[in-house]
Each structure stands twice: as structure tokens, then as C-alpha cells.
Motif scaffolding. Sequence first.
Motif, PDB file in Angstrom:
ATOM      1  N   THR A   1      66.879  25.345  42.534  1.00  0.00           N
ATOM      2  CA  THR A   1      68.262  25.485  42.074  1.00  0.00           C
ATOM      3  C   THR A   1      68.963  26.628  42.808  1.00  0.00           C
ATOM      4  O   THR A   1      70.118  26.503  43.218  1.00  0.00           O
ATOM      5  N   ALA A   2      68.254  27.729  42.990  1.00  0.00           N
ATOM      6  CA  ALA A   2      68.821  28.867  43.719  1.00  0.00           C
ATOM      7  C   ALA A   2      69.125  28.480  45.164  1.00  0.00           C
ATOM      8  O   ALA A   2      70.185  28.827  45.706  1.00  0.00           O
ATOM      9  N   ALA A   3      68.196  27.750  45.795  1.00  0.00           N
ATOM     10  CA  ALA A   3      68.408  27.316  47.174  1.00  0.00           C
ATOM     11  C   ALA A   3      69.602  26.364  47.271  1.00  0.00           C
ATOM     12  O   ALA A   3      70.401  26.441  48.211  1.00  0.00           O
ATOM     13  N   ALA A   4      69.732  25.461  46.291  1.00  0.00           N
ATOM     14  CA  ALA A   4      70.858  24.528  46.287  1.00  0.00           C
ATOM     15  C   ALA A   4      72.178  25.270  46.122  1.00  0.00           C
ATOM     16  O   ALA A   4      73.178  24.933  46.771  1.00  0.00           O
ATOM     17  N   ALA A   5      72.188  26.272  45.258  1.00  0.00           N
ATOM     18  CA  ALA A   5      73.404  27.066  45.056  1.00  0.00           C
ATOM     19  C   ALA A   5      73.801  27.782  46.333  1.00  0.00           C
ATOM     20  O   ALA A   5      74.981  27.790  46.732  1.00  0.00           O
ATOM     21  N   HIS A   6      72.819  28.393  46.993  1.00  0.00           N
ATOM     22  CA  HIS A   6      73.108  29.074  48.258  1.00  0.00           C
ATOM     23  C   HIS A   6      73.574  28.085  49.324  1.00  0.00           C
ATOM     24  O   HIS A   6      74.449  28.399  50.139  1.00  0.00           O
ATOM     25  N   ALA A   7      72.980  26.903  49.331  1.00  0.00           N
ATOM     26  CA  ALA A   7      73.364  25.888  50.321  1.00  0.00           C
ATOM     27  C   ALA A   7      74.811  25.450  50.125  1.00  0.00           C
ATOM     28  O   ALA A   7      75.550  25.252  51.098  1.00  0.00           O
ATOM     29  N   LEU A   8      75.238  25.313  48.880  1.00  0.00           N
ATOM     30  CA  LEU A   8      76.624  24.939  48.609  1.00  0.00           C
ATOM     31  C   LEU A   8      77.588  26.023  49.089  1.00  0.00           C
ATOM     32  O   LEU A   8      78.628  25.722  49.683  1.00  0.00           O
ATOM     33  N   CYS A   9      77.236  27.273  48.821  1.00  0.00           N
ATOM     34  CA  CYS A   9      78.098  28.379  49.274  1.00  0.00           C
ATOM     35  C   CYS A   9      78.138  28.449  50.802  1.00  0.00           C
ATOM     36  O   CYS A   9      79.188  28.719  51.397  1.00  0.00           O
ATOM     37  N   PHE A  10      76.996  28.199  51.437  1.00  0.00           N
ATOM     38  CA  PHE A  10      76.964  28.162  52.902  1.00  0.00           C
ATOM     39  C   PHE A  10      77.821  27.017  53.435  1.00  0.00           C
ATOM     40  O   PHE A  10      78.484  27.157  54.472  1.00  0.00           O
ATOM     41  N   ALA A  11      77.835  25.905  52.719  1.00  0.00           N
ATOM     42  CA  ALA A  11      78.642  24.760  53.144  1.00  0.00           C
ATOM     43  C   ALA A  11      80.122  25.117  53.179  1.00  0.00           C
ATOM     44  O   ALA A  11      80.870  24.635  54.037  1.00  0.00           O
ATOM     45  N   GLY A  12      80.567  25.961  52.235  1.00  0.00           N
ATOM     46  CA  GLY A  12      81.960  26.402  52.253  1.00  0.00           C
ATOM     47  C   GLY A  12      82.286  27.192  53.504  1.00  0.00           C
ATOM     48  O   GLY A  12      83.337  26.980  54.138  1.00  0.00           O
ATOM     49  N   LEU A  13      81.384  28.094  53.891  1.00  0.00           N
ATOM     50  CA  LEU A  13      81.586  28.863  55.122  1.00  0.00           C
ATOM     51  C   LEU A  13      81.536  27.951  56.347  1.00  0.00           C
ATOM     52  O   LEU A  13      82.335  28.104  57.286  1.00  0.00           O
ATOM     53  N   ALA A  14      80.596  27.004  56.331  1.00  0.00           N
ATOM     54  CA  ALA A  14      80.471  26.087  57.464  1.00  0.00           C
ATOM     55  C   ALA A  14      81.709  25.208  57.608  1.00  0.00           C
ATOM     56  O   ALA A  14      82.176  24.935  58.728  1.00  0.00           O
ATOM     57  N   ALA A  15      82.268  24.760  56.478  1.00  0.00           N
ATOM     58  CA  ALA A  15      83.478  23.935  56.525  1.00  0.00           C
ATOM     59  C   ALA A  15      84.643  24.715  57.112  1.00  0.00           C
ATOM     60  O   ALA A  15      85.422  24.187  57.924  1.00  0.00           O
ATOM     61  N   ALA A  16      84.761  25.983  56.723  1.00  0.00           N
ATOM     62  CA  ALA A  16      85.838  26.815  57.260  1.00  0.00           C
ATOM     63  C   ALA A  16      85.665  27.023  58.753  1.00  0.00           C
ATOM     64  O   ALA A  16      86.646  26.979  59.521  1.00  0.00           O
ATOM     65  N   HIS A  17      84.426  27.243  59.183  1.00  0.00           N
ATOM     66  CA  HIS A  17      84.155  27.418  60.620  1.00  0.00           C
ATOM     67  C   HIS A  17      84.497  26.155  61.396  1.00  0.00           C
ATOM     68  O   HIS A  17      85.090  26.223  62.482  1.00  0.00           O
ATOM     69  N   PHE A  18      84.166  25.001  60.825  1.00  0.00           N
ATOM     70  CA  PHE A  18      84.461  23.729  61.479  1.00  0.00           C
ATOM     71  C   PHE A  18      85.967  23.516  61.598  1.00  0.00           C
ATOM     72  O   PHE A  18      86.469  23.097  62.649  1.00  0.00           O
TER      73      PHE A  18
ATOM     74  N   GLY B   1      79.770  40.814  61.105  1.00  0.00           N
ATOM     75  CA  GLY B   1      78.670  41.535  60.488  1.00  0.00           C
ATOM     76  C   GLY B   1      78.501  41.195  59.020  1.00  0.00           C
ATOM     77  O   GLY B   1      77.377  41.002  58.533  1.00  0.00           O
ATOM     78  N   ALA B   2      79.627  41.096  58.286  1.00  0.00           N
ATOM     79  CA  ALA B   2      79.565  40.796  56.858  1.00  0.00           C
ATOM     80  C   ALA B   2      78.994  39.402  56.608  1.00  0.00           C
ATOM     81  O   ALA B   2      78.143  39.211  55.728  1.00  0.00           O
ATOM     82  N   VAL B   3      79.476  38.415  57.357  1.00  0.00           N
ATOM     83  CA  VAL B   3      78.991  37.038  57.173  1.00  0.00           C
ATOM     84  C   VAL B   3      77.513  36.944  57.537  1.00  0.00           C
ATOM     85  O   VAL B   3      76.714  36.333  56.807  1.00  0.00           O
ATOM     86  N   ALA B   4      77.130  37.560  58.675  1.00  0.00           N
ATOM     87  CA  ALA B   4      75.725  37.529  59.088  1.00  0.00           C
ATOM     88  C   ALA B   4      74.836  38.208  58.053  1.00  0.00           C
ATOM     89  O   ALA B   4      73.785  37.685  57.670  1.00  0.00           O
ATOM     90  N   GLY B   5      75.259  39.386  57.583  1.00  0.00           N
ATOM     91  CA  GLY B   5      74.477  40.090  56.574  1.00  0.00           C
ATOM     92  C   GLY B   5      74.379  39.321  55.276  1.00  0.00           C
ATOM     93  O   GLY B   5      73.326  39.301  54.619  1.00  0.00           O
ATOM     94  N   HIS B   6      75.472  38.665  54.904  1.00  0.00           N
ATOM     95  CA  HIS B   6      75.490  37.857  53.681  1.00  0.00           C
ATOM     96  C   HIS B   6      74.509  36.693  53.786  1.00  0.00           C
ATOM     97  O   HIS B   6      73.760  36.418  52.832  1.00  0.00           O
ATOM     98  N   LEU B   7      74.492  36.028  54.923  1.00  0.00           N
ATOM     99  CA  LEU B   7      73.580  34.896  55.101  1.00  0.00           C
ATOM    100  C   LEU B   7      72.133  35.349  55.148  1.00  0.00           C
ATOM    101  O   LEU B   7      71.241  34.698  54.581  1.00  0.00           O
ATOM    102  N   VAL B   8      71.864  36.474  55.809  1.00  0.00           N
ATOM    103  CA  VAL B   8      70.503  37.020  55.815  1.00  0.00           C
ATOM    104  C   VAL B   8      70.089  37.376  54.386  1.00  0.00           C
ATOM    105  O   VAL B   8      68.949  37.140  53.969  1.00  0.00           O
ATOM    106  N   GLY B   9      71.034  37.936  53.631  1.00  0.00           N
ATOM    107  CA  GLY B   9      70.747  38.265  52.233  1.00  0.00           C
ATOM    108  C   GLY B   9      70.411  37.039  51.403  1.00  0.00           C
ATOM    109  O   GLY B   9      69.560  37.105  50.506  1.00  0.00           O
TER     110      GLY B   9
END
Length: 218
Positions: A12-29, A190-198
Motif C-alpha cells: 500500500t505504501a509503495a502504491a501510494a508513492h507510485a501515485l504521487c510519482f505519477a503526478g510528477l511524471a505527468a507534469a514532466h511529460f 535537488g528537491a525533486v531528486a531528494g524527495h524521490l530518493v526519500g
Amino acid sequence: MRAEATQISAFTAAAAHALCFAGLAAAHFLAGRGALVADPERTLRLLVVCEAPVVIAVFSYLRKGCSRCSFFKAAARGLLALPVGALLNAFGAIVLGAPVGLKYWIATTYWSLLMSLFTFVPAASVYGASKIDWQNVLSHTIYFVPIDVEDYMISTPCHGAVIGAWLGAWPMPLDWERPWQEWPISVTYGAVAGHLVGKVASLALIVLHKRRVRAKTD
């Protein structure tokens, strides 16, 4: 409706993080490659617009005390925390040397909103105004004592974003004359990279936490 915080699984935690990452990925796209350097204001705006609803929805679902707090109340807390957290992030950045002026205020506003999504909004949606929970989230002691899964999910990406933004600010005063050294481009990277590493680190901590709990139970 979700039950107690300790019942959240690593999946569940991984799915939650994946959804949040998808938001960043959509913005990048949507922004396109290299858009942060070419047009930081538009790119940061897209990041905030795409990420905000996802973060608020995900962490409102993971709220504590589901029987006492509805999803919409948790979402309202997240919405309220967004501008409040942005003000605090902007104040901290300016105190630490971020440029002040009409040329930068729009980019600073969007950057601060993005940082608020990384730092304040998840905790506000999950914990509300609980002083003890906020202390746990902001403290480094969470890495040394048994806690709830959400604490790892919120704290580690939050700390990662702050540390990443701080490290990202280092190249700004250097005389390299690179376009990405402009505020707040390198700090955002730096913030985005650090956030994703976190996020990745939090999943590792959650798995270790689950194993410790299982070992004690056995």
C-alpha cells in the motif's frame, strides 16, 4: 475506509508513492524535456497542478482516525496546509539567501507550493493538528524507534526534499554561467531528486519495520 495506521502494508505504501510519482511524471511529460530551464515558472506551475490533487487525495485516504475524520475533512486540511506550508518554505528560502524581487516572486511562489506538497501537506492530511505526530514527523528520531508506517512515508521524503533543495542551492553562487544555476532551477532539481530518493528509502524502512514487528510477534 481504511483501518488503523499500523495495518498499512508495504505494498500500500509503495502504491501510494507510485501515485504521487505519477503526478510528477505527468507534469514532466506535459512540460517537455528541458522545460524547467527554459520556462521555470510554467514548469513549476504544472508540477503543482498535477501533484497537488494526487498528494492530497492519497494522504487523505491514509489519514489517522478514519472513524473520527472523513476523507473530505482530511482533504480540507491538506488544502489549508498547502499555502501555509508554502509561506513557511518561502520564508526559509529567503532567509537562506533566495533572491527577492518582482523578477523571481512568481517562480518562488510555485517552488514554495511544490515544497509544501513535499513537506507539509502529507502530514496535515494524515495527522491534522496533532502536536505529537508532527514532532515525530519532523524529528530524526523516527529512524531509531518503532513508529507507524505513515511516519516513514511522510518523514523520509520530506527530509529528502529539504536536504535535496539545500544541496541543489550550492551551485547557484558559483561562477559557471550555466542557465540551470538560476533560482529556483537547481533547487527544484535537488528537491525533486531528494524527495524521490526519500520515497525509495522510506519503502526500505517500512519493510525493515514490518520485519521487526513480525519478529517481535513471533
